[in-house]
Design a protein around this motif. Structure first.
Motif: not given
Length: 498
Positions: A225-238
């Motif tokens: 779940w952490l691995g999947g959330a990291l790209p989504i989090l990075a997208w949100g920051i961007w």
């Protein structure tokens, strides 16, 4: 010293890999022959090429072909997640400009996906001949080829998703006897997140991923779940600094999907499943043969209940999302689990009855390819509809300063080469719910409109042309390939401001 059985297994594995290698080379050769004629240059490819090129040159994500048509595009492209534009931008930066470069990248990704698919099937104990048969169904699938060779997001999305499933499938085979390590779970989740950031349809691969986690008895691997959330989090920051633009652009995409879902009838949705094939009847025959064959070999399938259940659930989940999405491009994802189910027949290939069913499946695919060769130039180096179309259109653009283009095959790259100072705007999808007030003034600055015949137009653009018909000279142009078989042609309607 190994046993004769193990030696035979190794030999079968080697022969299977050699067969897969030759299929891959053959696929690349046919891709090279087909060039930009199959599939024809699509307007979507121009829409996605533009921000990729801008990133390669300027490190930004502007889509200049939608400048003044979709709000914010002249600043940042946010109507799709960014991974596709990032990777394609790097490809253009290091390998040079041109749609051919991005199509080659997509074709290589599609072949790489088939190789990953091969190893996924191996974890489900498919024999080498069954894996080769399933791969053959993919290599001969017209839709898999036409979408996989297009500079769109599907090939990249599929590559990351299958990589995620492969990591899980290796340990799911052992049913918890060899635990799934946290770093493996992280990689799988990360790859799945990157798949989603390549195209939102990647989310559907979460269904087979969760099935594999269940089979591996690995629900405690929180790193997935952490691995999947990291790209989504990075997208949100961007996207955070541009929330307004993001909700406008990305929201318009979802609004379009909603409208299509509500307006399409069940018959239309079935047509979408067949729409990527030039011979819908033959593809329907393929589906019926596959269903009948699965019923015939139901006894053999019981020998592999885990495989049958996994690929059946995977198929149903994609079908469900296809009904919601109503885009024939996405049917490419359905080819994967269906080919895996088709691999069951090659597992029992010594049976005459099974040989007959497997032959029908392969014959259906090849018949569709042959028909495509005759109709749309697939694998035909003499097919030149794209060039012939521009030979007719090019002279009509002399003196034009700003062009609105909605044509298939799309002559954008020809135009940019011959008229570098001409401002080219690509079409607004007819179903995109954008208020006319946001772009109607931009239409006044356009002196030439080009529409392929039978293409759905944005209703407000069409109304603008009708209301201002006295200001335009309207005429039609036609083109057909120079080949003997003139079964394909293109007709376009041109509006030139007086």
């Amino acid at each position: 010293m190994g046993s004769p059985a193990s030696t035979e297994d190794r030999s079968s594995e080697i022969y299977g890999l050699i067969g897969l290698f030759f299929l891959s080379i053959l696929s690349l050769l046919i891709f090279r022959i087909s060039g930009l004629e199959f599939p024809p240059v699509w307007p979507d490819e121009v829409l996605f090429y533009s921000p990729s090129l801008d990133f390669a040159k300027n490190g930004l994500f502007r889509t200049d072909v939608l400048d003044g048509l979709v709000k914010g595009m002249e600043t940042k492209t946010l109507w799709m997640p960014p991974v596709f534009f990032l990777l394609n931008g790097w490809v253009l930066k290091f390998l040079g400009e041109g749609l051919e470069v991005l199509r080659l990248f997509a074709a290589i990704l599609s072949i790489a996906s088939i190789w990953i698919f091969w190893f996924i099937l191996k974890t489900f104990d498919y024999s080498p001949i069954a894996r080769l048969g399933a791969s053959l169904l993919l290599f001969t699938d017209l839709l898999f080829l036409r979408v996989g060779w297009t500079a769109r997001m599907e090939a990249l999305c599929l590559f990351w998703a299958l990589l995620s499933l492969l990591v899980l499938a290796r340990k799911a085979k052992w049913k918890g006897e060899i635990p799934l390590q946290q770093y493996e779970a992280f990689l799988s989740g990360f790859f799945l997140g990157i798949s989603f950031l390549s195209h939102p349809f990647g989310a559907i691969f979460g269904v087979p991923a969760l099935l594999l986690i269940h089979q591996a008895k690995a629900w405690k691997v929180w790193m997935f779940w952490l691995g999947g959330a990291l790209p989504i989090l990075a997208w949100g920051i961007w996207i955070h600094p541009d929330w307004g633009i993001f909700f406008y652009q990305f929201g318009a995409q979802f609004g379009r999907k909603k409208d299509l879902f509500q307006s399409f009838s069940p018959i239309t949705k079935i047509k979408v499943l067949l729409g990527g094939y030039e011979s819908p009847g033959l593809r329907l025959f393929f589906y019926l043969a596959l269903a009948y064959g699965l019923w015939v070999v139901r006894g053999e399938i019981k020998d592999k209940p885990k495989s049958a259940f996994f690929f059946s659930v995977w198929t149903v989940s994609i079908l469900f999302f296809l009904i919601l999405s109503t885009e024939y491009y996405y049917v490419m994802y359905l080819c994967i689990p269906l080919s895996a189910l088709g691999g069951f027949f090659f597992e029992r290939i010594r049976s005459r009855r099974v040989q007959f069913i497997a032959a029908i499946l392969v014959f259906s695919n090849i018949a569709i390819l042959v028909n495509a060769y005759k109709r749309i130039g697939f694998g035909n180096p003499e097919f030149d509809l794209k060039d012939r179309f521009y030979e007719v259109l090019g002279p009509e653009l002399k003196g034009s300063k700003k062009l609105y283009l909605q044509a298939i095959p799309d002559p954008y790259f020809h135009i940019r080469k011959e008229y570098p100072n001409l401002k080219v705007l690509e079409f607004i999808p007819g179903e995109l719910p954008i208020p006319k007030e946001d772009f109607i003034q931009s239409l006044d600055s356009i002196d030439t409109f080009v529409f392929s015949d039978r293409q759905k137009r944005n209703e407000f653009v069409q109304s603008y042309l009708e209301e201002n018909s006295s200001k335009f000279r309207k005429f039609k142009i036609t083109a057909e390939p120079s080949t003997l078989r003139k079964v394909a042609n293109v007709e376009a309607e041109v509006y030139r401001r007086r």
